[in-house]
Design an enzyme around this catalytic site. Structure first.
Site, PDB file in Angstrom:
ATOM      1  N   ASP A  67      25.737 -55.805 -35.470  1.00  0.00           N
ATOM      2  CA  ASP A  67      24.760 -56.673 -36.122  1.00  0.00           C
ATOM      3  C   ASP A  67      24.196 -56.038 -37.393  1.00  0.00           C
ATOM      4  OD1 ASP A  67      23.380 -54.686 -34.760  1.00  0.00           O
ATOM      5  OD2 ASP A  67      22.382 -56.029 -33.377  1.00  0.00           O
ATOM      6  N   ASN A 136      14.064 -57.480 -23.908  1.00  0.00           N
ATOM      7  CA  ASN A 136      14.117 -58.831 -23.339  1.00  0.00           C
ATOM      8  C   ASN A 136      15.537 -59.193 -22.880  1.00  0.00           C
ATOM      9  OD1 ASN A 136      15.451 -59.126 -25.741  1.00  0.00           O
ATOM     10  ND2 ASN A 136      14.007 -60.578 -26.649  1.00  0.00           N
ATOM     11  N   HIS A 138      18.336 -58.648 -24.697  1.00  0.00           N
ATOM     12  CA  HIS A 138      19.299 -58.998 -25.752  1.00  0.00           C
ATOM     13  C   HIS A 138      20.374 -57.925 -25.916  1.00  0.00           C
ATOM     14  CE1 HIS A 138      16.492 -57.032 -28.922  1.00  0.00           C
ATOM     15  NE2 HIS A 138      17.645 -56.424 -29.115  1.00  0.00           N
ATOM     16  N   GLU A 143      19.621 -63.124 -28.729  1.00  0.00           N
ATOM     17  CA  GLU A 143      18.311 -63.232 -28.109  1.00  0.00           C
ATOM     18  C   GLU A 143      18.337 -64.203 -26.930  1.00  0.00           C
ATOM     19  OE1 GLU A 143      16.087 -61.166 -28.762  1.00  0.00           O
ATOM     20  OE2 GLU A 143      15.277 -61.246 -30.793  1.00  0.00           O
TER      21      GLU A 143
HETATM   22  C1  GLP Z   1      18.030 -53.640 -31.647  1.00  0.00           C
HETATM   23  C2  GLP Z   1      19.553 -53.739 -31.777  1.00  0.00           C
HETATM   24  C3  GLP Z   1      20.235 -53.748 -30.428  1.00  0.00           C
HETATM   25  C4  GLP Z   1      19.681 -52.623 -29.568  1.00  0.00           C
HETATM   26  C5  GLP Z   1      18.209 -52.863 -29.341  1.00  0.00           C
HETATM   27  C6  GLP Z   1      17.572 -51.855 -28.396  1.00  0.00           C
HETATM   28  O1  GLP Z   1      17.409 -54.854 -31.480  1.00  0.00           O
HETATM   29  N1  GLP Z   1      19.958 -54.904 -32.499  1.00  0.00           N
HETATM   30  O2  GLP Z   1      21.629 -53.604 -30.615  1.00  0.00           O
HETATM   31  O3  GLP Z   1      20.358 -52.562 -28.343  1.00  0.00           O
HETATM   32  O4  GLP Z   1      17.584 -52.777 -30.618  1.00  0.00           O
HETATM   33  O5  GLP Z   1      17.139 -50.743 -29.102  1.00  0.00           O
HETATM   34  P1  GLP Z   1      16.621 -49.411 -28.473  1.00  0.00           P
HETATM   35  O6  GLP Z   1      17.820 -48.647 -28.072  1.00  0.00           O
HETATM   36  O7  GLP Z   1      15.875 -48.751 -29.586  1.00  0.00           O
HETATM   37  O8  GLP Z   1      15.750 -49.750 -27.309  1.00  0.00           O
END
Ligand code: GLP
Length: 246
Positions: A67, A136, A138, A143
């Protein structure tokens, strides 16, 4: 589904990095699906360490990222282009022309979604997709919703994701509202999926995603249907997954 239990963040990072390393050894020209967020940083650090010791060679590997925020140029410190350079690409011998992310600056969203989907297909699909897990549920930026979006698309971030990601920006107002993301079908078409999770604040959503019902309200729950998923987590993140349930 296979669960790999690690003691702590460092151990989780090493175990997940081992799976990626094994993929590169078995198939040097593998297509890696890569992720951002705080969780995979330790994995990239471990892979860089092994690369510097001469244990891994990325010269024939390719990468496609999950992404990218809409509206952030590659040189913006919070863009995922920048993240990947900072934590991984600039330290290893992957060829720059073999690394791909959605172009957050492309305003013609339909054109960019088609370009990125076509590109992933043209590489022959993803051999190993690394995933983190949003609070959440995702994955990428898919989402919670009332349906699963299949291909690369633009999402409007939920308030919960904006709040979770504001720690990287000056304030919640600075977090872009939209992002390009691989869709659920793009992710499920990866031959192998490695999900990395860490910390007790992820324990609840890990349980919901992997022991709860399969629903677009928790996008990661669809991974229950994939034949080759490795859930790699530290003790805190896996604390609500009793031994032997997966
Ligand atoms: C972002 C990314 C996701 C990732 C998520 C969780 O939203 N787009 O790919 O998995 O964060 O991040 P973290 O590992 O900092 O909890």
């Amino acid at each position: 589904m296979r669960v790999i239990r690690a003691k702590d963040y460092k151990d989780m990072s090493r175990k997940a990095a081992n799976l990626i390393s094994a993929q590169i050894i078995l198939k040097p020209d593998a297509v890696l699906g890569l992720a951002t967020g705080s969780t995979p940083i330790g994995i990239y650090e471990q892979l860089v360490d092994w690369y510097q010791k001469g244990d891994i060679d990325f010269s024939n590997s390719m990468s496609v990222n999950l992404d990218e925020y809409c509206g952030l140029p590659a040189k913006h410190p919070e863009s995922y282009h920048y993240f990947m350079q900072k934590f991984f690409f600039s330290h290893i011998n992957i060829q720059p022309q073999h690394t791909f992310l959605p172009d957050g600056m492309e305003k013609d969203t339909q054109k960019e979604c088609t370009r990125y989907s076509t590109l992933i297909r043209s590489l022959g699909g993803i051999d190993l997709q690394l995933l983190g897990l949003g609070h959440n549920g995702h994955i990428g930026f898919n989402e919670p919703s009332d349906h699963f979006s299949a291909d690369v698309h633009v999402v409007t971030l939920t308030e919960s994701t904006i709040q979770a990601n504001k720690r990287f920006f000056g304030s919640a107002d600075d977090v872009p509202r939209q992002a390009y993301t691989m869709g659920i079908r793009t992710i499920l078409q990866a031959k192998r999926i490695v999900m990395a999770v860490s910390g007790k604040e992820k324990a609840f959503i890990v349980r919901e995603a992997f022991l709860g019902k399969i629903t677009p309200a928790i996008p990661a729950s669809i991974l229950q249907l994939h034949p080759d998923v490795w859930l790699v987590g530290d003790a805190e993140a896996l604390s609500e997954i009793p031994e032997g349930t997966l």
